[in-house]
Design an enzyme around this catalytic site. Sequence first.
Site, mmCIF file in Angstrom:
data_model
loop_
_atom_site.group_PDB
_atom_site.id
_atom_site.type_symbol
_atom_site.label_atom_id
_atom_site.label_comp_id
_atom_site.label_asym_id
_atom_site.label_seq_id
_atom_site.Cartn_x
_atom_site.Cartn_y
_atom_site.Cartn_z
ATOM 1 C CE LYS A 40 -3.545 -2.187 2.878
ATOM 2 N NZ LYS A 40 -4.132 -2.217 4.222
ATOM 3 C CD GLU A 95 9.023 -0.984 -3.040
ATOM 4 O OE1 GLU A 95 8.307 -0.371 -2.226
ATOM 5 O OE2 GLU A 95 9.336 -2.176 -2.897
ATOM 6 C CB ILE A 97 10.828 3.201 2.083
ATOM 7 C CG1 ILE A 97 12.182 3.367 2.791
ATOM 8 C CG2 ILE A 97 9.997 2.134 2.754
ATOM 9 C CD1 ILE A 97 12.068 3.957 4.202
ATOM 10 C CG ASP A 99 15.411 -1.004 5.571
ATOM 11 O OD1 ASP A 99 16.633 -0.850 5.617
ATOM 12 O OD2 ASP A 99 14.731 -1.253 6.595
ATOM 13 C CB SER A 100 16.995 -5.239 3.696
ATOM 14 O OG SER A 100 15.807 -5.766 3.143
ATOM 15 C CB THR A 103 10.490 -5.515 -0.669
ATOM 16 O OG1 THR A 103 10.458 -5.693 0.741
ATOM 17 C CG2 THR A 103 9.087 -5.506 -1.232
ATOM 18 C CG ASP A 154 1.859 0.884 7.657
ATOM 19 O OD1 ASP A 154 2.923 0.679 7.027
ATOM 20 O OD2 ASP A 154 1.287 -0.012 8.296
#
Length: 170
Positions: A40, A95, A97, A99-100, A103, A154
Amino acid sequence: MKIETLISADEIQGRIAELGKEIERDYGTKGEIVVVGVLKGAFMFMSDLVRHLNMPLRCDFLRVSSYDHDKNTGQVRMEFDLTQPIVGSDVLLVEDIVDSGNTLRYLLEHLHAKKPKSLKVASLLYKDTGKARKLVDYVCFNVPNKYVIGYGLDSEGLYRSLPFVGVFSK
Ligand code: 5GP
């Protein structure tokens, strides 16, 4: 808990307008592209970004989950997939964000298997951990290694509607 602004609504809007120009320069304004939002979290960024793209485009969405109670489990699960084929298309994955990069790696593999003509990635935020920057073609902002919320992002389902990106503070 208080929320401290990390990136203001004005800064976000200004940067998205710039990014739109950059994307237009790279793709041109004639050919059709498919913009794929990752739900989302990317819904707000994508809706603002596409309004700055002066080219024919289609919007599609997919949804993955990778976080379990705000902790990165490293497991990515496809909850729903694209509604249309992307074979032979220029695809821009949007996207919230990175991070690693878990995803994103999963998504790139998943989308490459659908044989697009090209596949690029735009992310609103990049967490400066240095692991996955090479995978992202367009980044609006680098953020520190803190849990950020707002502008689509979120915490346990809340705060997505904030027009800015913030962090919790005491
Ligand atoms: P990665 O797989 O790159 O570690 O994490 C990517 C996904 O984790 C993002 O699409 C987002 O859903 C979530 N995520 C990572 N960092 C944050 C954060 O600071 N805040 C929020 N709200 N979600 C995050």
